[in-house]
Design an enzyme around this catalytic site. Sequence first.
Site, mmCIF file in Angstrom:
data_model
loop_
_atom_site.group_PDB
_atom_site.id
_atom_site.type_symbol
_atom_site.label_atom_id
_atom_site.label_comp_id
_atom_site.label_asym_id
_atom_site.label_seq_id
_atom_site.Cartn_x
_atom_site.Cartn_y
_atom_site.Cartn_z
ATOM 1 N N CYS A 27 26.562 -9.980 2.328
ATOM 2 C CA CYS A 27 26.992 -8.799 3.082
ATOM 3 C C CYS A 27 28.215 -9.116 3.937
ATOM 4 O O CYS A 27 29.089 -8.264 4.137
ATOM 5 C CB CYS A 27 25.850 -8.275 3.949
ATOM 6 S SG CYS A 27 25.193 -9.483 5.112
ATOM 7 N N THR A 28 28.290 -10.349 4.444
ATOM 8 C CA THR A 28 29.429 -10.746 5.279
ATOM 9 C C THR A 28 30.697 -10.867 4.452
ATOM 10 O O THR A 28 31.750 -10.331 4.817
ATOM 11 C CB THR A 28 29.138 -12.084 5.988
ATOM 12 O OG1 THR A 28 28.004 -11.936 6.828
ATOM 13 C CG2 THR A 28 30.332 -12.523 6.820
#
Length: 450
Positions: free
Chosen positions: A217-218
Amino acid sequence: MSVHSPNPGLILQSKRFNGLRNILEREGPFCKDGFAASSENLEFLQTKCQVLIIGAGGLGCELLKDLALMGFGNLHVIDMDTIELSNLNRQFLFRRTDIGASKAECAARFINARVPTCRVTPHFKKIQDFDESFYQQFHLVVCGLDSIVARRWINGMLLSMLRYEEDGTIDTSSIVPMIDGGTEGFKGNARVILPGFTACIECTLDLFPPQVNYPLCTIANTPRLPEHCIEYVKIIQWEKQNPFGVPLDGDDPQHIGWIYERALERSNEFNITGVTYRLVQGVVKHIIPAVASTNAAIAAACALEVFKLATSCYDSMANYLNFNDLDGIYTYTYEAEKSENCLACSNTPQPLPIEDPNTTTLEDVIKLLCDSPRFQLKSPALTTVMKDGKRRTLYMSGVKSIEEATRKNLTQSLGELGLHDGQQLTVTDATSPSAMTLQLKYQSNEVEMV
């Protein structure tokens, strides 16, 4: 009358081990208590002693060369990797014509041709492909690995081979000593492990830094580092676009160049600096800096310990050597202590503290086992015995059908699963050939059982 000159090769071969004879055939003030000087010591090294070398990379090449020239006549080497161009600057048993071939097989062929007194048997396989009977044939195991998982696995295998007397003491004939070396840049370490007696790999697991992983997600939504941009291109864009129609090859300049250009575009989009061609190579190939001189020093320390243990001529190191030649030379040896709570060698169920079983889910437990410096597991499978005496699989990701059947357990709390305080969990993982037993220890006394 003609006189035949002696064969210089035979003369050299007979003199090759004169230095070892000075050590093994006479006693000295530093000899180990009980050492018996004899010509049989060298004969044992040359004909009977079997040593397993795990890894034929930078350390492994040095170890093979050192042990072959120290009189060891029967060596085995395991390595599952093939030779890459980037290996050739330090893995000196290989040549450009060997690229793509098995490291173990090429290394064995080189030593067998160069050192006539040594026979090296290669194994182009993973260490997990062999069972206990294979490892039992060796007098010593020496590791030149770049994988913590592999270290933990062979550590567990050697511990599982221990046999015990009726009074609970270890049968010393079942001990296979392990000598482990590791390097990173100008730093390195060597250690001697006597399974069951000295600190094992798991006892000092917190000495190894956890592997850096970037959350998907990062890297997809909020990249902050140049590594995030590179990982995004490697994991997402490469898979989606498949620009060359073949799997990613970290040694192919075209592949690295493509990733570099896309990572640079993404870094500019998010105002991130620091993306370089060299950094792309390091991220894609998970490069650990390697210096040939460090490999040579650590391999020499390991080979010396193998020699001392095989011949009993001197006391072995006790038991952990640190080495650093970044600014001059610094070495330090200390005795790593066994951990009473070691997951591998304590032989007792280890407590697994749970703050609140009513809110802690099985997924939380698995995340703890993976992220905690104490455990550092990869993909743990959990089973337990319920109150009715039936064994229940709580979660197992390795088998698709079982994973699908147990997936619903991940979101349930331990209380909902019917797990009580003191209940034992059997945990299996890729980091160990044998199962470990953990005992739930609830901090909260009130458990709502569903």
